[in-house]
Design an enzyme around this catalytic site. Structure first.
Site, short mmCIF file in Angstrom:
data_model
loop_
_atom_site.label_atom_id
_atom_site.label_comp_id
_atom_site.label_asym_id
_atom_site.label_seq_id
_atom_site.Cartn_x
_atom_site.Cartn_y
_atom_site.Cartn_z
N HIS A 1 -63.26 17.01 33.83
CA HIS A 1 -63.41 18.16 33.15
C HIS A 1 -64.56 17.90 32.24
O HIS A 1 -65.65 18.93 31.52
CB HIS A 1 -62.20 18.24 31.85
CG HIS A 1 -61.75 18.77 30.81
ND1 HIS A 1 -61.74 20.14 30.70
CD2 HIS A 1 -62.78 19.51 29.04
CE1 HIS A 1 -61.97 21.00 29.41
NE2 HIS A 1 -62.31 20.17 28.51
N HIS B 1 -57.62 26.89 28.72
CA HIS B 1 -57.10 25.59 28.47
C HIS B 1 -55.38 25.72 28.45
O HIS B 1 -54.94 25.96 28.58
CB HIS B 1 -56.56 26.28 26.91
CG HIS B 1 -56.97 25.07 25.31
ND1 HIS B 1 -56.19 24.39 24.70
CD2 HIS B 1 -57.53 23.71 25.44
CE1 HIS B 1 -56.24 23.68 24.13
NE2 HIS B 1 -57.52 23.09 24.90
#
Lengths: 764, 290
Positions: free
Chosen positions: A69, A116
């Site tokens: 990430h 998300h």
């Protein structure tokens, strides 16, 4: 293996130097670092060189920084190779959390786009809300005022039977309701309009829904704030919400596959949102920026303080010293490593010259936003963290931030040859159109759109729902007026996962084509775009193949068409034991209008005007709605060509200057059949067209629009287009209460009813 | 004593450059910018002012304010303090405990106070609306509520409104009686609700006093149900004023339609200006004329 070096709170030293390979793997697991053996060995090497063992806070920091990430270790190589690098002069910056692009002489617009996904799959309301919070911070930390939100959402089919749900999976409708409520309650409360987005249902999202959130902001050029410290001796201020245990290991959680245990194990990785802390935080940050008091600003997102302090210092060619006990906490007894990597929401890091500190603290206190001095920048490029004077962290920032990079193997799977296409004419057009209109991917999204305040800030000129009041239809793009001038920004969100799952290359190219069509349809000049690349597990070569194909297509379209990608996000590991998601490169396109009053909406305006089809229709049904509702397999995903698209887009935009266009709508899912119907629903009258076969009705060939124009201008318009090498033909006239396609016809009211209820029927 | 002040200092006619509008914000109010902009479009001074600027001793000298610095106060839309308790409850509690006396005097002296959306909820919670008692313009307890929409959902849509005021409301003098306009609504709690069992009495009193200002209608101008009445308001009420006409609360947002192109159907319908601008112009006319 663990040695206590600080009692209260506890800090451990970890015996890396004395660990063998098996122990290294175990350390990574026990501490939840999610680092593999090679990465652990590199860390051991580093500490061997400096001659000591690491502390837990140091290892945790590396786990964050080296996660997929944070450091894009699997994607970086291919992004650089294929997608990035095209940068026209009007792009101001692409290096920070958001892209900054020139809007006019005085202003720049700022765009950011993120996923998300995993938090939303576990806790849809909180996950989506904090997604909005995070993307707002990405825009605010550039010094910009957010002006619009856009959010593409992807779920499993709404009619999934509950008995069929895999263990640990939540029903798509439960997820959808929670996500929409999360976006609504957060976006509406902070007062930023949600103006664009999409909702797409497909089986492949059943165990791994996607929540992508984008934000556009506006900033005066002299107020653009970099995400770096301004030099040595600056004061580091942490402003906003208190730091808690929520959101610990959020990035490592985002960088692994979900499974049925994710629910219990990872709930703590989902942050908690507080829009009423965010709203004044935005005001206070922007007031400090406006008064010229801020050298650098960065939001605390993935990796928390650990990421933000390190990256800001390194970017400013400095080091930093942080006094961790100064951080204000939500709860007692937090360990230093928890404070250091917590991803608690509503926090911003500012670098401020000493003489401005009092003024900055005053502004935050005026807005009742806590702000604390937590450190100072230093000359060497090391980061040192202290707890009440005791050094507990001391590393080269470059070693931490550089991360790792992989050139992962990939394999492009051939999905049969195009000769095997099963597409044929099923007849029964009326029923097929009705099924298309009531398909949840096509049907009216009013149930969602009206829950979002899409008009707050009073700058939404083209709204997501357009047409006769009370009977609005879908628009192609929203148009925002971000400043006092008449100049406008068009915003659209697009991707077609059905196409990308048949063919990642042409599916991604088609998504780009659709994005451009939507921007052009509202009469805006395509200007830039951002991408959120959602894919499965990159360690599997066939998933990596999908990613590489997609990125190749986007890079090709971007460079040849001539608009840059200015920011983006890669989300891998959207995969569970039940399978991976369809490749989903969602795109947000930005267009510019010189005058918002030139915007064109999608619904018909006048009875008796001409309906013109611009573009060429071929038998291209791969990933089409026709293939889905008839249950046939088609592999020929629509092709496109960036130069041809550019030529059409330019011709359309100059035609819009030369002719008075009443309405324009792009042809996409469901082909001309659906496009014409949507234009009629928002107008409350139908049309009479002369379509001849199922290809003309349902093909989803790219680079096509429907234009409504005064009958008297129709021939001139067609000539105008053909002089520029573009096909345009009159296919009908507007008016009446029937959707008369020529080859078949439907009652307007009955068709509209199907379309209005096709999605909301699942939600009541 | 206070009567004397009214006689001596009550609202007097002002030049446009004497008019000062304060749009009161706290955390979570979020329509102050466009509300300020609407006034500025008409060339008068308007600013967003944080409630703290009225009382807090941490505020720097240059930034502290008194109610009497303003000739008009507006409570803007938004989600003040998050609206977690009940819409407008926290903002109004804070305003009441700190400013009640000043506010009452401000209203009694005839200065205009406007509440839009969340601001309407604040004025209702404050007890300034329906405001039946001329002498006590801020009642001890709220007498009405803006309850959760009948749809149970947040509703963002353009609403047709019929202007039904016969002349009392200072904020709508620029609209004709029975004129139909379009303002957007965007709220989850906007259903006008009166004390159970006394709805009829309240309605009669409001009608008698000419306190009804806007009602929701359909595109034909008829009273209709959802979605035309977006929240299920009692008697389709969208906005009311107090008994003296200088306190006005409404759920729809006039500040969002001050230009023609802010209307959803601006491409279908020619307008010279947005339907909402006349609310702001009426206020200025009132202050200038008195």
């Amino acid at each position: 293996m663990f040695r206590l070096i600080l009692q209260d709170p506890e800090v451990y030293e970890i015996d890396l130097l004395g660990s063998d390979e098996a122990q290294l793997v175990k350390i990574s697991q026990d501490l939840g670092l999610n680092l593999n053996l090679d990465e652990m060995k590199r860390i051991r090497e580093y500490f061997r060189k400096i001659g000591r063992n690491p502390t837990d806070i140091e290892l945790q920091s590396l786990g964050q920084a080296w996660s997929e990430h944070c450091c894009y270790k699997s994607s970086k190589y291919y992004l650089k190779k294929y997608l990035l690098g095209f940068r026209p002069g009007y792009v101001i910056s692409t290096s920070d959390d958001a892209g900054v692009v020139e809007f006019d002489e005085e202003h720049a617009y700022v765009v950011a786009f993120e996923s998300h996904n995993h938090p939303s799959a576990i806790e849809p309301y909180g996950g989506a809300a904090t997604g909005i919070g995070g993307i707002l911070r990405d825009v605010v930390c550039m010094g910009a005022q957010p002006v619009a939100l856009a959010d593409p959402l992807f779920f499993g089919n709404p009619d999934t039977e509950r008995e069929r749900l895999p263990r640990g999976t939540k029903h798509p409708l439960y997820l959808l309701s929670g996500v929409v409520a999360g976006i609504r309650d957060y976006g509406n409360r902070v007062g930023i309009p949600t103006v664009a987005g999409m909702v797409f249902f497909d089986e492949s999202y059943l165990t791994n829904c996607l929540v992508n959130v984008g934000c556009v902001g506006i900033v005066r050029k002299e107020n653009i704030i970099p995400s770096r410290v301004g030099g040595t001796g600056e004061i580091i201020i942490l402003a906003g919400g208190a730091t808690g245990r929520d959101g610990i290991h959020g990035v490592t959680f985002a960088s692994a596959e979900l499974d049925e245990k994710s629910e219990e194990e990872s709930r703590g990785a989902v942050q908690l949102g507080d829009p009423i802390m965010k709203e004044p935080l935005i005001h206070a940050c922007l007031e400090a920026v406006e008064n010229g008091l801020v050298s650098g600003m960065k939001d605390l997102g993935g990796g928390g303080l650990s990421g933000a302090v390190g990256e800001m210092s390194l970017a400013g060619n400095c080091g930093a010293e942080v006094w961790l006990e100064k951080v204000h906490l939500k709860e007692e007894g937090m360990k230093p490593w928890e404070i250091w990597i917590s991803e608690s929401q509503e926090r911003m890091l500012l670098s401020v010259r000493p003489q401005h500190v009092d003024e900055v603290l005053y502004i935050f206190s005026k807005w009742d936003v806590p702000a604390r001095i937590i450190g100072v920048t230093t000359e060497d490029r090391r980061l040192r963290v202290y707890w009440e004077g005791r050094l507990i962290y001391d590393m080269d920032i470059e070693f931490v931030s550089a991360g790792v990079e992989y050139c992962r193997d990939y394999r492009v799977e051939k999905r049969g040859s195009e000769g095997e296409d099963e597409v044929r004419d099923f007849g029964n057009y009326e029923e097929i159109i009705m099924r298309m209109l009531s398909h949840p991917n096509v049907a009216s999204k009013e149930w969602i759109v009206r829950q979002y305040d899409h008009e707050v800030r009073a700058s939404t000129i083209l709204k997501p729902l357009q047409g006769v009041i009370g009977f609005e239809t879908h628009g192609d793009a929203a148009v925002i007026r971000p400043t006092e001038s008449m100049k406008g920004i068009a915003i659209t969100a697009d991707v077609n996962p059905w196409m990308t799952s048949v063919d990642p290359f042409w599916g991604s190219a088609s998504s780009f084509d659709e994005m451009v069509r939507n921007l052009v349809a509202v009469n805006s000049h395509p200007h830039s775009f951002v991408d959120c690349l959602n894919f499965g597990n990159p360690e599997k070569p066939e998933r990596m193949g999908e990613f590489v194909e997609s990125v190749k297509a986007l890079g090709w379209m971007s460079k040849e068409f001539g608009i840059p990608v200015v920011s983006g996000n890669v989300s891998f590991y959207n995969e569970t034991p039940y399978g991976a998601i369809a490749p989903t490169p969602s795109l947000i396109g930005i267009g510019i209008l010189d005058d918002i009053r030139d915007a064109i909406s999608s619904e018909f305006k006048r009875e008796g005007s001409a309906v013109i089809l611009v573009g060429e229709t071929r038998a291209e049904f791969g990933g089409s709605l026709y293939s889905k509702v008839t249950g046939i397999e088609s592999l020929s995903v629509p092709k496109t060509d960036p130069e041809r698209l550019k030529n059409y887009a330019d011709a359309m935009l100059s035609a819009f200057r030369s002719f008075r266009i009443f309405a324009c709508h792009d042809v996409s899912m469901g082909g001309i059949a659906v496009a014409l119907a949507e234009m009629a629903f928002g107008a409350r009258f139908g049309f009479e067209a002369s379509l001849k076969d199922f290809v003309e009705l349902f093909s989803e060939s790219n680079t096509r629009w429907i234009v409504e124009i005064d009958e008297r201008d129709a021939l001139d318009f067609i000539d105008f287009m053909s002089e520029r090498g573009c096909r345009a033909e009159k296919i009908g006239v507007t008016g009446g209460d029937v959707l008369d396609y020529g080859i078949t016809s439907l009652e307007l009211d009955a068709a509209e009813e199907k379309w209005r209820k096709g999605f909301s029927r699942f939600l009541g | 004593m206070e009567k004397g002040i009214f006689e001596i200092f009550g609202v007097m006619s002002m030049e446009p450059d004497e008019i000062r509008v304060g749009v009161v914000r706290i955390e979570g109010t979020n329509c102050e910018d466009e509300t300020v902009r609407a006034f500025r479009m008409l060339g008068v001074f308007a600013e967003a002012v944080h409630l703290k600027q009225f009382y807090s001793d941490m505020i720097k000298d240059g930034e502290s304010r008194s109610i009497w610095d303003y000739s008009c106060l507006v409570f803007p839309g938004g989600f003040s303090a998050g609206d977690y308790v009940r819409a407008g409850a926290i903002f109004s509690a804070r305003a009441k405990s700190l400013l009640r006396h000043d506010l009452e005097m401000f209203i009694r002296e005839g200065y205009p106070v406007l509440g839009i959306c969340n601001g309407f909820q604040v004025l209702a919670e404050l007890g300034a609306l329906p405001g039946f008692d001329e002498d006590r313009p801020v009642s001890d307890k709220p007498e009405m509520a803006l309850a959760i929409n009948s749809s149970s959902r947040f509703e963002c849509r353009q609403s047709y409104l019929k202007h039904e005021n016969r002349g009392k409301c200072r904020f709508t003098s620029e609209y004709m009686k029975d004129e139909i306009v379009v303002f957007p609504v965007a709220h989850a709690e906007g259903k006008v609700t009166f004390p159970v069992g006394r709805e009829k009495d309240f309605l009669n009193l409001l009608e008698e006093n000419d306190q009804i200002v806007f009602r929701y209608v359909d595109s034909e101008g008829n009273y209709s149900d959802y979605p035309w009445n977006p929240n299920g308001s009692y008697s389709n009420i969208a906005g009311i004023c107090n008994v003296t006409g200088n306190v006005f609360g409404l759920m729809p947002h006039p500040e969002r339609v001050v230009n023609p192109w802010q209307h959803t159907d601006w491409m279908r319908m020619e307008r010279e200006e947005g339907d909402g601008i006349r609310v702001f112009r009426s206020i200025l006319k009132y202050l200038e004329k008195l």
